[in-house]
Design an enzyme around this catalytic site. Structure first.
Site, PDB file in Angstrom:
ATOM      1  N   THR A 163       0.839  -1.192   0.000  1.00  0.00           N
ATOM      2  CA  THR A 163       0.000   0.000   0.000  1.00  0.00           C
ATOM      3  C   THR A 163       0.877   1.246   0.000  1.00  0.00           C
ATOM      4  O   THR A 163       1.920   1.272   0.648  1.00  0.00           O
ATOM      5  CB  THR A 163      -0.890   0.013   1.254  1.00  0.00           C
TER       6      THR A 163
ATOM      7  N   SER B 211       1.958   5.343  -2.049  1.00  0.00           N
ATOM      8  CA  SER B 211       2.088   6.105  -3.293  1.00  0.00           C
ATOM      9  C   SER B 211       3.025   5.432  -4.292  1.00  0.00           C
ATOM     10  O   SER B 211       2.745   5.416  -5.500  1.00  0.00           O
ATOM     11  CB  SER B 211       2.586   7.525  -2.983  1.00  0.00           C
ATOM     12  N   THR B 212       4.134   4.853  -3.816  1.00  0.00           N
ATOM     13  CA  THR B 212       5.058   4.186  -4.734  1.00  0.00           C
ATOM     14  C   THR B 212       4.426   2.918  -5.299  1.00  0.00           C
ATOM     15  O   THR B 212       4.544   2.621  -6.498  1.00  0.00           O
ATOM     16  CB  THR B 212       6.382   3.854  -4.030  1.00  0.00           C
TER      17      THR B 212
ATOM     18  N   GLY C 125       6.365  -0.577  -0.623  1.00  0.00           N
ATOM     19  CA  GLY C 125       7.290   0.508  -0.341  1.00  0.00           C
ATOM     20  C   GLY C 125       7.704   0.476   1.117  1.00  0.00           C
ATOM     21  O   GLY C 125       7.463  -0.502   1.832  1.00  0.00           O
TER      22      GLY C 125
ATOM     23  N   LYS D  10       7.433   0.835   8.395  1.00  0.00           N
ATOM     24  CA  LYS D  10       6.288   0.966   7.517  1.00  0.00           C
ATOM     25  C   LYS D  10       5.074   1.352   8.357  1.00  0.00           C
ATOM     26  O   LYS D  10       5.108   1.246   9.564  1.00  0.00           O
ATOM     27  CB  LYS D  10       6.030  -0.353   6.775  1.00  0.00           C
ATOM     28  N   GLY D  11       4.032   1.795   7.687  1.00  0.00           N
ATOM     29  CA  GLY D  11       2.802   2.111   8.404  1.00  0.00           C
ATOM     30  C   GLY D  11       2.356   3.546   8.298  1.00  0.00           C
ATOM     31  O   GLY D  11       1.375   3.941   8.927  1.00  0.00           O
TER      32      GLY D  11
ATOM     33  N   GLY E 112       0.822   4.754   5.968  1.00  0.00           N
ATOM     34  CA  GLY E 112      -0.531   4.695   5.418  1.00  0.00           C
ATOM     35  C   GLY E 112      -1.504   3.897   6.260  1.00  0.00           C
ATOM     36  O   GLY E 112      -2.631   3.625   5.840  1.00  0.00           O
TER      37      GLY E 112
ATOM     38  N   GLU F 184      -0.082  -5.485   5.860  1.00  0.00           N
ATOM     39  CA  GLU F 184       1.163  -5.585   5.100  1.00  0.00           C
ATOM     40  C   GLU F 184       2.067  -6.661   5.697  1.00  0.00           C
ATOM     41  O   GLU F 184       2.647  -7.482   4.981  1.00  0.00           O
ATOM     42  CB  GLU F 184       1.880  -4.231   5.093  1.00  0.00           C
TER      43      GLU F 184
ATOM     44  N   LYS G 190      14.158   7.542   1.314  1.00  0.00           N
ATOM     45  CA  LYS G 190      13.724   6.584   2.332  1.00  0.00           C
ATOM     46  C   LYS G 190      14.888   5.749   2.883  1.00  0.00           C
ATOM     47  O   LYS G 190      14.699   4.979   3.823  1.00  0.00           O
ATOM     48  CB  LYS G 190      12.656   5.644   1.749  1.00  0.00           C
TER      49      LYS G 190
END
EC number: 5.3.1.6
Length: 223
Positions: free
Chosen positions: A32, A34-35, A84, A96-97, A99, A105, A123
């Site tokens: 999940t 944008s990338t 991503g 991560k997270g 979003g 994920e 990143k």
């Protein structure tokens, strides 16, 4: 001088470069963000049998492209999971997270034979957690109790106002954690009662990172 005019162009380049690391046909785990959205738009090229999505937003985007989305309960394993990261280091450990999809994920990634991480070089970090807070998914009734435990670990948790995860839970973003041993901290936070999971991905790190830099694409593995 950069090969890319914008950050989005870097993300698009990383997504395109990841395709050769993903299976044609078969079932793919899809993350999940944008990338990943740039990658999803390219997935019809792979003629996938189906995909397992890590969020409702990803599932909706896949379906719009005519890619079948299947329930993970009907899948034994995945050839690959692609996603991503908010941060990634040389050990292929990630945060991560951002979003709020970290739990799903992590679950989908756990049954994949390899984890392909696609990022731009903003990143890539020397140490996790210095610049990006650690998201922690928490059962709502435990929010305050978990926050106190996180303070005792040296963090400064902030409730992410107005965000409810696909699982009906809330997010605490933890600032100022000194993440020197990502594996141990991932375990420690996950053992706090009320925590669903946290955004450290160290127990199951990325297999390969596709990193878009000003000079082009680099493929990096754990060092």
């Amino acid at each position: 001088m950069s090969l890319y005019a914008t950050q989005d162009e870097k993300k698009q380049a990383a997504a395109k470069a990841a395709l050769k690391h993903l299976p044609k046909g078969g079932i793919l785990g899809v993350g999940t963000g944008s990338t990943v959205n740039f990658l999803i738009d390219l997935l019809p090229e792979l003629q996938l049998e189906a995909a397992v999505a890590s969020s409702q937003a990803t599932a909706d985007r896949l379906k719009k492209l005519g890619i079948e989305v299947v329930d993970m309960n009907h899948v034994v394993s995945l050839d690959a999971y692609v996603d991503g990261a908010d941060e990634i280091d040389r050990h292929m450990h990630m945060i991560k997270g951002g979003g709020a999809a970290l739990t799903r994920e992590k679950i989908v990634a756990s049954i994949a034979k390899k984890f392909v991480c696609i990022v731009d070089d903003s990143k890539w970090v020397d140490q996790l957690g210095r610049d990006f807070p650690l998201p922690v998914e928490v059962i709502p009734m435990a929010r305050s109790a978990v926050a106190r435990k996180l303070v005792s670990l040296g963090g400064d948790p902030v409730y992410r106002e107005g965000v409810v995860t696909d699982n009906g839970n809330v997010i605490l973003d933890v600032f100022n954690l000194n993440i020197l041993n990502a594996i141990d901290l991932e375990k420690t936070i996950n053992n706090i009662p009320g925590v669903v999971t946290n955004g450290i991905f160290a127990l199951n790190p990325a297999t390969i990172a596709i990193v878009a830099t000003n000079d082009g694409i680099e493929e990096r593995t754990a060092q």
